[in-house]
Design an enzyme around this catalytic site. Structure first.
Site, mmCIF file in Angstrom:
data_model
loop_
_atom_site.group_PDB
_atom_site.id
_atom_site.type_symbol
_atom_site.label_atom_id
_atom_site.label_comp_id
_atom_site.label_asym_id
_atom_site.label_seq_id
_atom_site.Cartn_x
_atom_site.Cartn_y
_atom_site.Cartn_z
ATOM 1 N N SER A 99 0.849 -1.212 0.000
ATOM 2 C CA SER A 99 0.000 0.000 0.000
ATOM 3 C C SER A 99 0.876 1.251 0.000
ATOM 4 O O SER A 99 0.590 2.223 -0.705
ATOM 5 C CB SER A 99 -0.956 0.009 1.198
ATOM 6 O OG SER A 99 -0.246 0.074 2.412
ATOM 7 N N ASP A 142 7.269 2.082 6.098
ATOM 8 C CA ASP A 142 6.936 1.644 4.727
ATOM 9 C C ASP A 142 7.054 2.792 3.722
ATOM 10 O O ASP A 142 7.675 2.644 2.664
ATOM 11 C CB ASP A 142 5.517 1.055 4.668
ATOM 12 C CG ASP A 142 5.409 -0.275 5.398
ATOM 13 O OD1 ASP A 142 6.340 -0.623 6.136
ATOM 14 O OD2 ASP A 142 4.391 -0.962 5.235
#
Ligand code: PMV
Length: 312
Positions: A99, A142
């Protein structure tokens, strides 16, 4: 049309322990999410793998991560209607940061398409807003790895890129267990276990800290041979805090028995991905066995650059 790509990630060392303020090491890998932006009559986001994700006219996905990115872009002054096409080689819901890689690639492509500031700082900030929609309280590792690339040592919200020369003859073999997990639920279980067994687990957390500090030294010195041993110890600690699973162990032992220098889970665990360090020349047999077993694999190295134009 403007296209960008951003790398996925693995956690080399320290997942879960980072939640209580201990250090971890993440690495951007050479497998990517790609996003292309073109003009359109209305705002649309489509994924090659997942189909239509955002459609202004149908009021689809307005509260999604893409809604968050588009709001940011609009607030910076972009007025063009856009169509975004996404294509990703990353395993989804498996701990590869897919994502975040998608958000980073989309933000980078959109900022450039609209002629806005596409500095890494701005891209990472916008992608972090999108990550908050999906993960509620993301650590930020991330989007940091997808944006800046490299190997990152992190602790309590601070991130430091470390200088690592990835040796040509080594790769990371990633195996998808195919079990998608709920990161929040596993994190909660681990925290509850810590509360119940604080005296015992304090030592496990301290071990994890020593292990990460030792791994940092080995990475900086380029001593990859010994790194595998630390991956195995890390997996032992993850087993102790109950984030492994029967299939996870089966895969990890298949890797270890077939020439892996080390193997562990990466990320939340109880599924997701297993990662292993290999010399390139040792891969043939294990790949054959994993294929027979019907397991998806990716062979990756270090991505040092992070988000960039697709053609670079
Ligand atoms: O599996 P992932 O990529 O969602 O990683 C989770 C990593 C944890 O340390 C378990 C949680 C966290 O927020 O750091």
């Amino acid at each position: 049309m403007i296209c960008s790509k951003a790398p996925g990630k693995i956690i080399l060392f320290g997942e879960h322990f980072v939640v209580r303020g201990f250090p971890g090491i993440g690495m951007a890998v050479s497998s990517y999410a790609r996003a292309c932006v073109d003009s359109s009559d209305r705002d649309l986001v489509e994924s090659k793998q997942l189909g239509l994700l955002y459609d202004e006219e149908k009021r689809l996905g307005l509260e999604s991560s893409f809604g968050a990115i588009l709001r940011e872009i609009r607030s910076l002054g972009c007025r063009d209607k856009i169509r975004v096409l996404i294509d990703s080689s990353l395993f989804v819901s498996s701990g590869m940061g897919s994502s975040a890689a998608v958000s980073v690639a989309v933000a980078h492509a959109l900022l450039r398409f609209c002629g806005l500031d596409s500095s890494k700082e701005n891209v990472s900030r916008i992608a972090f807003e999108a990550e908050k929609v999906i993960h509620k309280r993301p650590s930020g590792i991330d989007n940091t790895l997808a944006t800046y690339g490299g190997v990152v040592y992190y602790r309590s919200g601070s991130f430091r890129k470390i200088s690592v020369k990835w040796p040509e003859d080594y790769v990371i073999l990633i195996v998808n267990t195919g079990i998608s997990r709920e990161t929040g639920a596993v994190v909660k279980d681990v925290l509850d276990l810590y509360e119940r067994r604080r005296e015992i687990l304090e030592h496990v957390y301290r071990s994890a800290e020593s292990l990460v500090e030792e791994a940092l030294k080995l990475l900086e010195r380029g001593e990859f041979e010994s790194l595998g041993e630390l991956m195995n110890i890390n997996q032992g600690l993850l087993y102790a805090i109950n984030t492994s699973c029967p299939l996870c162990e089966e895969i990890i032992w298949l890797l270890r028995r077939n020439r892996a220098l080390g193997a562990k889970l990466s990320g939340a665990g109880r599924g997701g991905i297993a990662i292993s360090l290999y010399r390139k020349r040792d891969l043939d047999e294990v790949l054959e066995k994993l294929r027979e077993r019907g397991l998806e694999t990716l062979i990756v190295g270090l991505d040092e650059r992070g988000v960039r134009d697709l053609l670079e």
